[in-house]
Design an enzyme around this catalytic site. Structure first.
Site, PDB file in Angstrom:
ATOM      1  CE  LYS A   1       0.518   2.862   0.935  1.00 20.59           C
ATOM      2  NZ  LYS A   1       1.895   2.346   0.622  1.00 20.59           N
TER       3      LYS A   1
ATOM      4  CE1 TYR B   1      -9.933  -4.880  16.976  1.00 22.30           C
ATOM      5  CE2 TYR B   1      -9.697  -3.375  15.130  1.00 22.30           C
ATOM      6  CZ  TYR B   1      -9.133  -4.143  16.130  1.00 22.30           C
ATOM      7  OH  TYR B   1      -7.769  -4.166  16.274  1.00 22.30           O
TER       8      TYR B   1
ATOM      9  NE  ARG C   1      -5.764  -9.466  18.374  1.00 27.81           N
ATOM     10  CZ  ARG C   1      -6.537  -8.654  19.068  1.00 27.81           C
ATOM     11  NH1 ARG C   1      -7.382  -7.838  18.456  1.00 27.81           N
ATOM     12  NH2 ARG C   1      -6.461  -8.610  20.384  1.00 27.81           N
TER      13      ARG C   1
ATOM     14  CB  SER D   1       1.225  -1.807   6.573  1.00 26.75           C
ATOM     15  OG  SER D   1       1.469  -2.810   7.557  1.00 26.75           O
TER      16      SER D   1
ATOM     17  N   GLY E   1     -13.007   5.782  13.899  1.00 26.63           N
ATOM     18  CA  GLY E   1     -13.097   6.151  12.478  1.00 26.63           C
ATOM     19  C   GLY E   1     -13.162   4.955  11.539  1.00 26.63           C
TER      20      GLY E   1
ATOM     21  CB  THR F   1      -4.067   0.749   0.550  1.00 27.91           C
ATOM     22  OG1 THR F   1      -5.289   0.304   1.135  1.00 27.91           O
ATOM     23  CG2 THR F   1      -3.816   2.174   1.027  1.00 27.91           C
ATOM     24  CG  ASP F   2      -9.062  -1.058  -0.721  1.00 29.81           C
ATOM     25  OD1 ASP F   2      -8.358  -0.876   0.307  1.00 29.81           O
ATOM     26  OD2 ASP F   2      -9.884  -1.990  -0.819  1.00 29.81           O
ATOM     27  CD  GLU F   3      -7.087   0.863   4.834  1.00 28.27           C
ATOM     28  OE1 GLU F   3      -6.896   1.833   5.588  1.00 28.27           O
ATOM     29  OE2 GLU F   3      -6.869  -0.307   5.177  1.00 28.27           O
TER      30      GLU F   3
ATOM     31  NE  ARG G   1      -8.748  -0.377  12.757  1.00 31.48           N
ATOM     32  CZ  ARG G   1      -8.368  -1.177  11.764  1.00 31.48           C
ATOM     33  NH1 ARG G   1      -8.812  -0.968  10.545  1.00 31.48           N
ATOM     34  NH2 ARG G   1      -7.564  -2.192  12.001  1.00 31.48           N
TER      35      ARG G   1
ATOM     36  CE  LYS H   1      -1.546  -4.762   8.860  1.00 34.30           C
ATOM     37  NZ  LYS H   1      -0.127  -4.932   8.860  1.00 34.30           N
TER      38      LYS H   1
ATOM     39  CE1 TYR I   1      -0.948   1.925   5.388  1.00 35.40           C
ATOM     40  CE2 TYR I   1      -3.328   1.598   5.201  1.00 35.40           C
ATOM     41  CZ  TYR I   1      -2.038   1.339   4.761  1.00 35.40           C
ATOM     42  OH  TYR I   1      -1.840   0.524   3.674  1.00 35.40           O
ATOM     43  CB  SER I   2      -6.040   5.527   4.611  1.00 34.50           C
ATOM     44  OG  SER I   2      -6.849   6.223   5.515  1.00 34.50           O
TER      45      SER I   2
HETATM   46  P1  NAD Z   1       4.008  -4.936   6.420  1.00 35.08           P
HETATM   47  O1  NAD Z   1       3.842  -4.018   7.559  1.00 35.08           O
HETATM   48  O2  NAD Z   1       3.805  -6.399   6.598  1.00 35.08           O
HETATM   49  O3  NAD Z   1       5.471  -4.756   5.776  1.00 35.08           O
HETATM   50  C1  NAD Z   1       6.088  -3.507   5.639  1.00 35.08           C
HETATM   51  C2  NAD Z   1       7.584  -3.746   5.425  1.00 35.08           C
HETATM   52  O4  NAD Z   1       8.211  -2.479   5.217  1.00 35.08           O
HETATM   53  C3  NAD Z   1       8.280  -4.385   6.630  1.00 35.08           C
HETATM   54  O5  NAD Z   1       9.145  -5.403   6.203  1.00 35.08           O
HETATM   55  C4  NAD Z   1       9.072  -3.233   7.258  1.00 35.08           C
HETATM   56  O6  NAD Z   1      10.237  -3.650   7.931  1.00 35.08           O
HETATM   57  C5  NAD Z   1       9.377  -2.398   6.025  1.00 35.08           C
HETATM   58  N1  NAD Z   1       9.616  -0.991   6.359  1.00 35.08           N
HETATM   59  C6  NAD Z   1       8.865  -0.187   7.166  1.00 35.08           C
HETATM   60  N2  NAD Z   1       9.403   1.031   7.243  1.00 35.08           N
HETATM   61  C7  NAD Z   1      10.515   1.026   6.449  1.00 35.08           C
HETATM   62  C8  NAD Z   1      11.480   1.993   6.103  1.00 35.08           C
HETATM   63  N3  NAD Z   1      11.435   3.242   6.616  1.00 35.08           N
HETATM   64  N4  NAD Z   1      12.466   1.642   5.248  1.00 35.08           N
HETATM   65  C9  NAD Z   1      12.537   0.382   4.733  1.00 35.08           C
HETATM   66  N5  NAD Z   1      11.655  -0.579   5.047  1.00 35.08           N
HETATM   67  C10 NAD Z   1      10.637  -0.269   5.885  1.00 35.08           C
HETATM   68  O7  NAD Z   1       3.041  -4.357   5.293  1.00 35.08           O
HETATM   69  P2  NAD Z   1       2.247  -5.100   4.125  1.00 35.08           P
HETATM   70  O8  NAD Z   1       0.903  -5.470   4.615  1.00 35.08           O
HETATM   71  O9  NAD Z   1       3.121  -6.118   3.507  1.00 35.08           O
HETATM   72  O10 NAD Z   1       2.066  -3.870   3.116  1.00 35.08           O
HETATM   73  C11 NAD Z   1       3.046  -3.614   2.125  1.00 35.08           C
HETATM   74  C12 NAD Z   1       2.564  -2.499   1.221  1.00 35.08           C
HETATM   75  O11 NAD Z   1       1.334  -2.875   0.606  1.00 35.08           O
HETATM   76  C13 NAD Z   1       2.286  -1.186   1.955  1.00 35.08           C
HETATM   77  O12 NAD Z   1       2.709  -0.121   1.124  1.00 35.08           O
HETATM   78  C14 NAD Z   1       0.792  -1.173   2.117  1.00 35.08           C
HETATM   79  O13 NAD Z   1       0.285   0.146   2.161  1.00 35.08           O
HETATM   80  C15 NAD Z   1       0.349  -1.874   0.861  1.00 35.08           C
HETATM   81  N6  NAD Z   1      -0.968  -2.563   0.928  1.00 35.08           N
HETATM   82  C16 NAD Z   1      -1.217  -3.474   1.896  1.00 35.08           C
HETATM   83  C17 NAD Z   1      -2.423  -4.165   1.905  1.00 35.08           C
HETATM   84  C18 NAD Z   1      -2.731  -5.230   2.941  1.00 35.08           C
HETATM   85  O14 NAD Z   1      -3.821  -5.795   2.916  1.00 35.08           O
HETATM   86  N7  NAD Z   1      -1.833  -5.556   3.851  1.00 35.08           N
HETATM   87  C19 NAD Z   1      -3.377  -3.891   0.926  1.00 35.08           C
HETATM   88  C20 NAD Z   1      -3.091  -2.932  -0.065  1.00 35.08           C
HETATM   89  C21 NAD Z   1      -1.860  -2.289  -0.053  1.00 35.08           C
HETATM   90  O1  TDX Z   2      -8.564  -8.050  15.907  1.00 35.20           O
HETATM   91  C1  TDX Z   2      -9.133  -7.474  14.979  1.00 35.20           C
HETATM   92  N1  TDX Z   2     -10.496  -7.506  14.907  1.00 35.20           N
HETATM   93  C2  TDX Z   2     -11.210  -6.891  13.919  1.00 35.20           C
HETATM   94  O2  TDX Z   2     -12.446  -6.968  13.900  1.00 35.20           O
HETATM   95  C3  TDX Z   2      -8.412  -6.734  13.957  1.00 35.20           C
HETATM   96  C4  TDX Z   2      -6.915  -6.664  14.013  1.00 35.20           C
HETATM   97  C5  TDX Z   2      -9.136  -6.128  12.964  1.00 35.20           C
HETATM   98  N2  TDX Z   2     -10.496  -6.189  12.937  1.00 35.20           N
HETATM   99  C6  TDX Z   2     -11.230  -5.595  11.807  1.00 35.20           C
HETATM  100  C7  TDX Z   2     -10.842  -4.190  11.404  1.00 35.20           C
HETATM  101  C8  TDX Z   2     -11.087  -4.198   9.895  1.00 35.20           C
HETATM  102  O3  TDX Z   2     -12.462  -3.917   9.624  1.00 35.20           O
HETATM  103  O4  TDX Z   2     -10.926  -6.413  10.656  1.00 35.20           O
HETATM  104  C9  TDX Z   2     -10.800  -5.629   9.473  1.00 35.20           C
HETATM  105  C10 TDX Z   2      -9.416  -5.808   8.877  1.00 35.20           C
HETATM  106  O5  TDX Z   2      -8.491  -5.196   9.762  1.00 35.20           O
HETATM  107  P1  TDX Z   2      -6.917  -5.081   9.435  1.00 35.20           P
HETATM  108  O6  TDX Z   2      -6.370  -6.444   9.206  1.00 35.20           O
HETATM  109  O7  TDX Z   2      -6.295  -4.223  10.467  1.00 35.20           O
HETATM  110  O8  TDX Z   2      -6.939  -4.403   7.987  1.00 35.20           O
HETATM  111  P2  TDX Z   2      -7.503  -2.985   7.447  1.00 35.20           P
HETATM  112  O9  TDX Z   2      -7.576  -1.969   8.505  1.00 35.20           O
HETATM  113  O10 TDX Z   2      -8.726  -3.276   6.624  1.00 35.20           O
HETATM  114  O11 TDX Z   2      -6.264  -2.582   6.467  1.00 35.20           O
HETATM  115  C11 TDX Z   2      -5.617  -3.600   5.665  1.00 35.20           C
HETATM  116  O12 TDX Z   2      -6.020  -3.540   4.325  1.00 35.20           O
HETATM  117  C12 TDX Z   2      -5.644  -2.407   3.590  1.00 35.20           C
HETATM  118  C13 TDX Z   2      -4.094  -3.438   5.745  1.00 35.20           C
HETATM  119  O13 TDX Z   2      -3.679  -3.511   7.099  1.00 35.20           O
HETATM  120  C14 TDX Z   2      -3.652  -2.156   5.103  1.00 35.20           C
HETATM  121  O14 TDX Z   2      -2.239  -2.065   5.104  1.00 35.20           O
HETATM  122  C15 TDX Z   2      -4.164  -2.125   3.701  1.00 35.20           C
HETATM  123  O15 TDX Z   2      -3.878  -0.877   3.125  1.00 35.20           O
END
Ligand code: NAD
Ligand code: TDX
Length: 332
Positions: A152, A205, A191, A82, A273, A121-123, A271, A187, A148-149
């Site tokens: 997805k 960033y 963080r 993710s 891109g 994801t919206d990405e 970052r 994240k 990543y995106s």
């Molecule tokens: P995360 O990285 O916190 O959790 C991912 C989980 O999947 C972990 O528990 C990991 O162990 C498990 N995993 C990874 N690879 C695996 C595999 N091969 N088999 C079984 N389990 C596996 O991620 P998250 O932020 O909770 O995101 C979960 C879902 O939601 C993802 O599909 C992500 O694209 C989507 N999503 C996340 C966000 C966000 O803001 N974090 C937003 C929109 C959509």
């Molecule tokens: O230390 C940091 N400083 C910073 O400025 C980190 C870790 C990130 N950033 C910025 C990058 C992004 O613009 O903050 C924003 C958010 O970053 P992330 O938490 O890495 O999220 P993002 O890349 O937006 O993606 C998240 O939302 C969509 C999730 O990780 C994805 O799984 C989801 O699909």
């Protein structure tokens, strides 16, 4: 009462969903999770074994997935790699889990005629200009930017093809950025919070003008449950809570809420891109399924999230050093 298979249920959003299901429904849950660096069994530790079965395994393991799918009424698919930053340095696991994992699950639900909801994801829509008046909707063309995106986006297209070609009973949701408890310290929001708790300076960033559309993970869960129960098969629903904020203001708010000067952070390299802005129009979900977010006040939700990290150092501390070592190596 039904039995759900939740893949990735030991991750951030998956574990929030499992808690939501246990609290708000009578459904039992089987979690399938590989426990990668991002998975944490402790995120589910407080849930009774009467309602939850935990299976450690890979969503790309066809034999295991097939066996688990026969034991449930529906599947909710969260498992994924993710993190965008990781995908820029080592894309391979993103292809394995996000593409092959989703394909494996689709083949199993196809075979058994099982209902599936795919989490995305919206990405997948790429990014918007800061002043674009039009937000992402279900009709926005796919235009992903990162490894990543793009994986997805590929997984969403696989789901659409399996619906159309094989009649699989699936729905898809694309949600904006989540925040809340149990989010990995790699994240953005956790963080910065854990940096302050450790006496480290938050890291922004670039200039931090990038906008993310924040939603609390519990609101994401209620939306997924609504789609699972009442969504139309084959449809995509966008999930968002009108929470647009630029990264600079989020860091300043975290610092202020934690009693620090608002400018006590460092700028680090941007970052590659880096998507500029995400913003979701969730009209379809609100009108069709009458869904509404509960967490409307971002500052209040952030305050509760800060408190959670303050009170759960045992949960996040083991991952913190390795995460910061990675960021130090890549200059962020
Ligand atoms: P995360 O990285 O916190 O959790 C991912 C989980 O999947 C972990 O528990 C990991 O162990 C498990 N995993 C990874 N690879 C695996 C595999 N091969 N088999 C079984 N389990 C596996 O991620 P998250 O932020 O909770 O995101 C979960 C879902 O939601 C993802 O599909 C992500 O694209 C989507 N999503 C996340 C966000 C966000 O803001 N974090 C937003 C929109 C959509
Ligand atoms: O230390 C940091 N400083 C910073 O400025 C980190 C870790 C990130 N950033 C910025 C990058 C992004 O613009 O903050 C924003 C958010 O970053 P992330 O938490 O890495 O999220 P993002 O890349 O937006 O993606 C998240 O939302 C969509 C999730 O990780 C994805 O799984 C989801 O699909």
């Amino acid at each position: 009462m039904a039995r759900l298979l939740v893949t990735g249920g030991a991750g951030f959003i998956g574990s929030n969903f499992v808690h939501h299901v246990i609290e708000h429904t009578n459904h039992d849950v089987i979690v399938l999770d590989k426990l990668t660096y991002a998975g944490n069994r402790a995120s589910l530790a407080d849930i009774s074994e009467e309602r939850l079965t935990f299976v450690q395994g890979d969503v790309a393991d066809a034999g295991l997935v097939n066996e688990l799918v026969t034991a449930v009424d529906a599947v909710v698919h969260y498992a994924a790699e993710s993190h965008n930053d990781n995908s820029l340095h080592d894309p391979q696991p993103f292809l394995d889990t996000n593409l092959i994992g989703t394909y494996t699950l689709l083949e199993a639900v196809r075979k058994h005629g099982t209902r599936m909801h795919h989490i995305s994801t919206d990405e997948v829509y790429g990014d918007l200009a800061l002043d674009d008046p039009v937000r992402f909707s279900e009709n926005t063309p796919y235009n992903p930017s990162s490894p990543y995106s793009s994986t997805k986006a590929g997984s969403d297209l696989l789901v659409r093809a399996w619906v159309r070609s094989f009649g699989v009973a699936a729905t898809i949701s694309n949600c904006s950025n989540n925040y809340g408890p149990y989010q990995h310290v790699e994240k953005f929001i956790p963080r910065q919070i854990t940096n302050v708790l450790r006496g480290l300076r938050p890291r922004l960033y670039g200039e931090g003008r990038n906008v993310r559309d924040w939603i609390h993970a519990d609101d994401h869960s209620s939306a997924v449950l609504a789609i699972l129960e009442n969504g139309r098969i084959g449809e995509t629903y966008l999930i968002g809570a009108d929470g647009e904020k630029d990264n600079k203001s989020v860091i300043e708010t975290i610092l202020t809420l934690m009693g620090q000067p608002a400018d006590a952070y460092d700028h680090v390299s941007d970052r590659a891109g880096h998507d500029l802005r995400y913003a979701i129009d969730s009209t379809k979900l609100r009108n069709e399924l009458n869904w509404r977010p509960v967490y409307q006040d971002f500052e209040q939700g952030l305050r509760a999230t800060i408190e959670w990290y303050r009170n759960n150092e045992d949960w996040w501390s083991p991952a913190k050093d390795a995460t910061e070592d990675f960021y130090a190596k890549v200059g962020q």
